[in-house]
Motif scaffolding. Sequence first.
Motif, PDB file in Angstrom:
ATOM      1  N   LEU A  18       0.828  -1.204   0.000  1.00  0.00           N
ATOM      2  CA  LEU A  18       0.000   0.000   0.000  1.00  0.00           C
ATOM      3  C   LEU A  18       0.863   1.254   0.000  1.00  0.00           C
ATOM      4  O   LEU A  18       0.561   2.233  -0.672  1.00  0.00           O
ATOM      5  CB  LEU A  18      -0.942  -0.007   1.207  1.00  0.00           C
ATOM      6  CG  LEU A  18      -2.019  -1.089   1.197  1.00  0.00           C
ATOM      7  CD1 LEU A  18      -2.785  -1.057   2.507  1.00  0.00           C
ATOM      8  CD2 LEU A  18      -2.940  -0.940   0.019  1.00  0.00           C
ATOM      9  N   LYS A  29      -9.205   4.912  -5.733  1.00  0.00           N
ATOM     10  CA  LYS A  29      -9.336   4.217  -4.455  1.00  0.00           C
ATOM     11  C   LYS A  29      -9.508   2.717  -4.668  1.00  0.00           C
ATOM     12  O   LYS A  29     -10.214   2.055  -3.926  1.00  0.00           O
ATOM     13  CB  LYS A  29     -10.501   4.791  -3.661  1.00  0.00           C
ATOM     14  CG  LYS A  29     -10.219   6.139  -3.081  1.00  0.00           C
ATOM     15  CD  LYS A  29     -11.234   6.509  -2.058  1.00  0.00           C
ATOM     16  CE  LYS A  29     -10.777   7.722  -1.286  1.00  0.00           C
ATOM     17  NZ  LYS A  29     -11.573   7.925  -0.091  1.00  0.00           N
ATOM     18  N   SER A  62      -6.593  -3.429   8.135  1.00  0.00           N
ATOM     19  CA  SER A  62      -6.111  -2.087   7.803  1.00  0.00           C
ATOM     20  C   SER A  62      -7.200  -1.029   7.930  1.00  0.00           C
ATOM     21  O   SER A  62      -6.895   0.143   8.133  1.00  0.00           O
ATOM     22  CB  SER A  62      -5.520  -2.058   6.393  1.00  0.00           C
ATOM     23  OG  SER A  62      -6.548  -2.165   5.424  1.00  0.00           O
ATOM     24  N   LEU A  64      -9.081   0.122   5.597  1.00  0.00           N
ATOM     25  CA  LEU A  64      -9.227   0.938   4.390  1.00  0.00           C
ATOM     26  C   LEU A  64     -10.553   0.687   3.678  1.00  0.00           C
ATOM     27  O   LEU A  64     -11.076   1.583   3.012  1.00  0.00           O
ATOM     28  CB  LEU A  64      -8.061   0.698   3.441  1.00  0.00           C
ATOM     29  CG  LEU A  64      -6.718   1.236   3.926  1.00  0.00           C
ATOM     30  CD1 LEU A  64      -5.601   0.833   2.980  1.00  0.00           C
ATOM     31  CD2 LEU A  64      -6.763   2.741   4.076  1.00  0.00           C
ATOM     32  N   LYS A  67     -13.131   2.975   4.727  1.00  0.00           N
ATOM     33  CA  LYS A  67     -12.911   4.349   4.251  1.00  0.00           C
ATOM     34  C   LYS A  67     -13.198   4.490   2.755  1.00  0.00           C
ATOM     35  O   LYS A  67     -12.851   5.498   2.153  1.00  0.00           O
ATOM     36  CB  LYS A  67     -11.473   4.773   4.540  1.00  0.00           C
ATOM     37  CG  LYS A  67     -11.169   4.852   6.017  1.00  0.00           C
ATOM     38  CD  LYS A  67      -9.735   5.243   6.268  1.00  0.00           C
ATOM     39  CE  LYS A  67      -9.458   5.289   7.760  1.00  0.00           C
ATOM     40  NZ  LYS A  67      -8.080   5.613   8.057  1.00  0.00           N
ATOM     41  N   TRP A  69     -12.138   2.336   0.225  1.00  0.00           N
ATOM     42  CA  TRP A  69     -11.160   1.718  -0.664  1.00  0.00           C
ATOM     43  C   TRP A  69     -11.669   0.358  -1.139  1.00  0.00           C
ATOM     44  O   TRP A  69     -12.318  -0.365  -0.400  1.00  0.00           O
ATOM     45  CB  TRP A  69      -9.827   1.502   0.050  1.00  0.00           C
ATOM     46  CG  TRP A  69      -9.101   2.770   0.318  1.00  0.00           C
ATOM     47  CD1 TRP A  69      -9.266   3.594   1.394  1.00  0.00           C
ATOM     48  CD2 TRP A  69      -8.111   3.376  -0.489  1.00  0.00           C
ATOM     49  NE1 TRP A  69      -8.429   4.672   1.308  1.00  0.00           N
ATOM     50  CE2 TRP A  69      -7.711   4.559   0.150  1.00  0.00           C
ATOM     51  CE3 TRP A  69      -7.532   3.031  -1.694  1.00  0.00           C
ATOM     52  CZ2 TRP A  69      -6.752   5.397  -0.380  1.00  0.00           C
ATOM     53  CZ3 TRP A  69      -6.562   3.865  -2.206  1.00  0.00           C
ATOM     54  CH2 TRP A  69      -6.186   5.035  -1.562  1.00  0.00           C
TER      55      TRP A  69
END
Length: 140
Positions: A18, A29, A62, A64, A67, A69
């Motif tokens: 990442l 994303k 993580s 992500l 969020k 992603w």
Amino acid sequence: MKTTLARHTAALIVYAGLGLAAPALAQDKTIKIGVLNDMSSLYADIGGANSVAAIKMAVEDSGLRKKGWTIDVLSGDHQNKPDVGVNIARQWMDNEKVDAIADTPNSGVALAISPARRARRTRSPSPTTPTCWPTAPAKP
């Protein structure tokens, strides 16, 4: 002990992938991580399907995805054959648009995919490869 080591290694690979794929991440994303390892032969016990599962768990940990992603994890079996590994890696880089290739413990496969990876600017954070950049210029 092996499971813990595999999880820590997978987490390191995901976070490094990442981090190294930051230019691609800044624009989109979506990231694709390809796990190219041995799932049926010599290195299957130290990586294999467990390594893929560990990377998927590291992606979940993580945070992500929460969020916004999209992180896809692909897996491929190079069968300890450099030509098979190169073909899988090229297919991923050309067709699947993989951002990072992780977990290539076989140095023959890692060295074989290296020129294709460099030409396509695909990251390969692989601390499990026992080869330490043999193509680096020698220092006098």
